[in-house]
Design a protein around this motif. Sequence first.
Motif, PDB file in Angstrom:
ATOM      1  N   SER A  96       0.049   5.761   7.050  1.00  0.00           N
ATOM      2  CA  SER A  96       0.430   6.553   5.956  1.00  0.00           C
ATOM      3  C   SER A  96      -1.148   6.781   5.499  1.00  0.00           C
ATOM      4  O   SER A  96      -1.839   6.773   5.879  1.00  0.00           O
ATOM      5  CB  SER A  96       1.001   5.252   4.830  1.00  0.00           C
ATOM      6  OG  SER A  96      -0.603   4.450   4.650  1.00  0.00           O
ATOM      7  N   ASP A  97      -0.920   7.972   4.365  1.00  0.00           N
ATOM      8  CA  ASP A  97      -2.139   8.074   3.912  1.00  0.00           C
ATOM      9  C   ASP A  97      -2.898   7.447   2.762  1.00  0.00           C
ATOM     10  O   ASP A  97      -4.432   7.546   3.486  1.00  0.00           O
ATOM     11  CB  ASP A  97      -2.076   8.926   2.709  1.00  0.00           C
ATOM     12  CG  ASP A  97      -1.063  10.850   2.711  1.00  0.00           C
ATOM     13  OD1 ASP A  97      -1.615  11.014   4.033  1.00  0.00           O
ATOM     14  OD2 ASP A  97      -0.885  11.747   2.036  1.00  0.00           O
ATOM     15  N   ALA A  98      -2.955   6.333   2.820  1.00  0.00           N
ATOM     16  CA  ALA A  98      -3.343   4.830   2.783  1.00  0.00           C
ATOM     17  C   ALA A  98      -4.425   5.071   3.785  1.00  0.00           C
ATOM     18  O   ALA A  98      -5.830   4.029   3.739  1.00  0.00           O
ATOM     19  CB  ALA A  98      -3.033   4.040   1.175  1.00  0.00           C
ATOM     20  N   GLU A  99      -3.911   3.917   4.381  1.00  0.00           N
ATOM     21  CA  GLU A  99      -4.376   3.676   6.164  1.00  0.00           C
ATOM     22  C   GLU A  99      -5.297   4.790   6.749  1.00  0.00           C
ATOM     23  O   GLU A  99      -6.364   4.702   6.981  1.00  0.00           O
ATOM     24  CB  GLU A  99      -3.078   3.143   6.690  1.00  0.00           C
ATOM     25  CG  GLU A  99      -2.697   2.719   6.008  1.00  0.00           C
ATOM     26  CD  GLU A  99      -1.295   2.384   7.339  1.00  0.00           C
ATOM     27  OE1 GLU A  99      -1.027   0.866   7.896  1.00  0.00           O
ATOM     28  OE2 GLU A  99      -0.082   3.082   8.070  1.00  0.00           O
ATOM     29  N   LYS A 100      -5.388   5.860   6.481  1.00  0.00           N
ATOM     30  CA  LYS A 100      -5.706   7.537   6.881  1.00  0.00           C
ATOM     31  C   LYS A 100      -6.731   7.052   6.965  1.00  0.00           C
ATOM     32  O   LYS A 100      -8.033   7.219   6.581  1.00  0.00           O
ATOM     33  CB  LYS A 100      -5.333   8.961   7.169  1.00  0.00           C
ATOM     34  CG  LYS A 100      -3.916   8.703   8.075  1.00  0.00           C
ATOM     35  CD  LYS A 100      -3.616  10.007   8.297  1.00  0.00           C
ATOM     36  CE  LYS A 100      -2.503  10.075   9.076  1.00  0.00           C
ATOM     37  NZ  LYS A 100      -1.747  11.370   8.617  1.00  0.00           N
ATOM     38  N   ALA A 101      -7.155   6.829   5.406  1.00  0.00           N
ATOM     39  CA  ALA A 101      -8.575   7.140   3.731  1.00  0.00           C
ATOM     40  C   ALA A 101      -9.278   5.732   4.053  1.00  0.00           C
ATOM     41  O   ALA A 101     -10.244   5.709   4.563  1.00  0.00           O
ATOM     42  CB  ALA A 101      -7.573   6.982   2.684  1.00  0.00           C
TER      43      ALA A 101
END
Length: 108
Positions: free
Chosen positions: A14-19
Amino acid sequence: MTLEEIEHELARLSDAEKAQLARALFPALTRAFAGVEKRLGVCGGDACIVRTRIPVWALERRRRLGWSEARILDNFPTLRAADLVNAWSYVDAHPEEIERSIQENENA
């Protein structure tokens, strides 16, 4: 794990995990300096100018002794003016490391 496998897994995050991953990687990436590298087995692992075995601490030591950049370049013919810019940036970012290396090598 191969780079291809990592890229595949990265696409599934997810975008949060990538961040979160980016925050974890950032410190390792910012330790890299243009034109300066540390290699095991080269100059005791000290930071050196790329393409050379010239430690950054040795250049800083000469600067502290009052050597001009022109004199340093004359005495190290493989160096370029840009190498000194990179060295001084590294010294500014890692003063404790450079000081420790100077002290260790003066006492050796």
